[in-house]
Design a protein around this motif. Structure first.
Motif, PDB file in Angstrom:
ATOM      1  N   GLN A   1      -9.636   0.096  -5.766  1.00 39.39           N
ATOM      2  CA  GLN A   1      -9.758  -1.353  -4.870  1.00 39.39           C
ATOM      3  C   GLN A   1     -11.125  -1.638  -5.200  1.00 39.39           C
ATOM      4  OE1 GLN A   1      -8.364  -0.299  -1.103  1.00 39.39           O
ATOM      5  NE2 GLN A   1      -6.155  -1.242  -1.510  1.00 39.39           N
TER       6      GLN A   1
ATOM      7  N   THR B   1      -1.973  -3.009   4.274  1.00 44.61           N
ATOM      8  CA  THR B   1      -2.991  -3.841   3.652  1.00 44.61           C
ATOM      9  C   THR B   1      -4.473  -3.520   4.693  1.00 44.61           C
ATOM     10  OG1 THR B   1      -1.694  -5.172   2.392  1.00 44.61           O
ATOM     11  CG2 THR B   1      -3.865  -6.067   3.038  1.00 44.61           C
TER      12      THR B   1
ATOM     13  N   THR C   1       0.926  -1.210   0.082  1.00 46.14           N
ATOM     14  CA  THR C   1       0.051  -0.063  -0.008  1.00 46.14           C
ATOM     15  C   THR C   1       0.885   1.374   0.200  1.00 46.14           C
ATOM     16  OG1 THR C   1      -1.452  -1.191   1.142  1.00 46.14           O
ATOM     17  CG2 THR C   1      -1.956   1.011   1.005  1.00 46.14           C
TER      18      THR C   1
ATOM     19  N   THR D   1      -0.513   3.804   6.314  1.00 47.30           N
ATOM     20  CA  THR D   1      -1.000   2.992   5.272  1.00 47.30           C
ATOM     21  C   THR D   1      -0.765   1.526   5.423  1.00 47.30           C
ATOM     22  OG1 THR D   1       1.155   2.950   4.010  1.00 47.30           O
ATOM     23  CG2 THR D   1      -0.362   4.813   3.450  1.00 47.30           C
TER      24      THR D   1
ATOM     25  N   LEU E   1      -7.443   5.414  -3.919  1.00 48.83           N
ATOM     26  CA  LEU E   1      -6.709   4.204  -3.638  1.00 48.83           C
ATOM     27  C   LEU E   1      -7.996   3.104  -3.421  1.00 48.83           C
ATOM     28  CD1 LEU E   1      -4.306   2.226  -2.821  1.00 48.83           C
ATOM     29  CD2 LEU E   1      -5.116   2.793  -0.453  1.00 48.83           C
TER      30      LEU E   1
END
Length: 361
Positions: free
Chosen positions: A347, A308, A271, A306, A343
């Motif tokens: 996703q 996962t 990330t 940041t 982001l």
């Protein structure tokens, strides 16, 4: 649906063979339809999760259980608005797991082989049925509390007693439903006086032993009312390094985004790398270099974490040596929120993916 061992029924197990190959299989442990599982009492549901978390193939006394000689990864499967599912940069996670296993002298699996196993695991899991569907309401807070499937591959050694390397380890992969990693509410952090990693150590490896210190620091921070703990470097206790489970970014008042440079005390976050690319794409100057706590306090305009599990989470203030410092409120126009929106949008399929990061399941 915070992080918990509420394991889905499908699991993957692979054992390294003396001949140099991996022997893997998929198991469907205590399967239920969603409707039948919902009929169970909470106690019965806990019993099912407990049973799914038992692996007769794995030994109790091992190099992993005794000496924390094991590594793991974390990645997510994301529900899309059209009903499909995707994974975000999964090959990079598999490559990092290969590096981590090599870093503790375990035999490694080829990243492409592990990726195919994880994709197949998710196909089985989704076909079995998961109680997660894309919700447009998630968009209102930039997906802060959106749900996903968290995938956890990890290594586990053969029986062992006495400090030694693992020759024939296992790789196991399980998955669980998750939502937000951090508690909702104002995001604040405490600078820990603990040392997460020292030069020459295993800080760059996603290994089990690293997370003992992370757990201690995070628990201490939460007991004092903070969301996260942030570590300084081990030598001088001067430079920012990581959070308890995240990388750290600082936006300076001059518009430069700074994050600690990668070295052997810092985990190379996927990330983290994604955010760097997204920031550069919108014209932000990004520097990977040492950033001191004094620079943050004097010149920091925004601060965020940041990872996962964390995604991209703003940090609105920090405690350092007993004094509290406010950081920018980080409104809708802030760089933090813009990057978070991009982001998460990629996703969850709300925004296009120009980087080929998304892999369909």
């Amino acid at each position: 649906m915070a992080f918990a061992p509420n394991i889905h029924s499908w699991v993957y197990l692979a054992e390294f063979q003396n001949g140099g190959t991996w022997k893997g299989s998929f198991q469907n442990k205590n399967p239920y339809t969603l409707a039948d599982f919902a009929k169970l009492s909470q106690e019965e549901q806990r019993a099912v999760y407990t049973a799914r978390n038992q692996f007769s193939e794995l030994c109790l006394v091992s190099y992993t259980s005794q000496y924390a000689l094991g590594v793991f990864e974390g990645l997510k499967a994301f529900p899309q608005a059209d009903g499909s599912w995707t994974m975000f940069r999964p090959l990079d996670n598999c490559k990092r797991m290969q590096r981590s296993m090599a870093g503790i002298l375990q035999p490694t699996m080829e990243p492409e082989a592990l990726l195919e196993a994880l994709l197949e695991l998710m196909r089985h899991t989704i076909e079995q049925g998961v109680d997660i569907k894309y919700q447009s309401s998630w968009e209102r807070d930039h997906f802060n509390n959106a749900c996903a499937i968290y995938i956890r591959p990890f290594s586990y050694s053969e029986p062992g007693l006495g400090v030694n390397r693992s020759q024939t380890p296992w790789i196991i992969a399980v998955s669980t439903p998750v939502s937000g990693y951090f508690d909702s509410g104002k995001s604040t952090a405490m600078i820990s006086d603990r040392v997460r990693a020292m030069p020459g150590g295993t800080g760059w490896i996603k290994c089990a032993s690293n997370y003992v210190i992370s757990m201690l620091a995070r628990c201490e921070a939460r007991e004092k009312g903070f969301m996260e703990a942030i570590f300084l470097d081990g030598k001088e206790q001067r430079y920012l390094e990581e959070g308890s489970g995240s990388n750290i970014f600082v936006l300076l008042k001059n518009g430069t985004l700074v994050t600690p440079e990668l070295k052997d005390t810092i985990l190379p976050g996927i990330t983290r790398d994604s955010v760097i690319k997204l920031a550069k794409a919108e014209g932000t100057c990004v520097e990977e270099r040492p950033v001191s706590i004094s620079e943050l306090l004097s010149d920091g305009a925004e601060l965020f974490a940041t990872g996962t599990a964390a995604g991209l989470v703003p940090i609105h203030g920090i405690d350092y040596k007993g004094s509290y410092y406010d950081i920018s409120s980080q409104d809708e126009e802030s760089l933090t929120v813009r990057l978070q929106t991009r982001l998460k949008g990629i996703q969850y399929g709300l925004l296009p993916d120009p980087y080929d990061w998304v892999v369909k399941i």
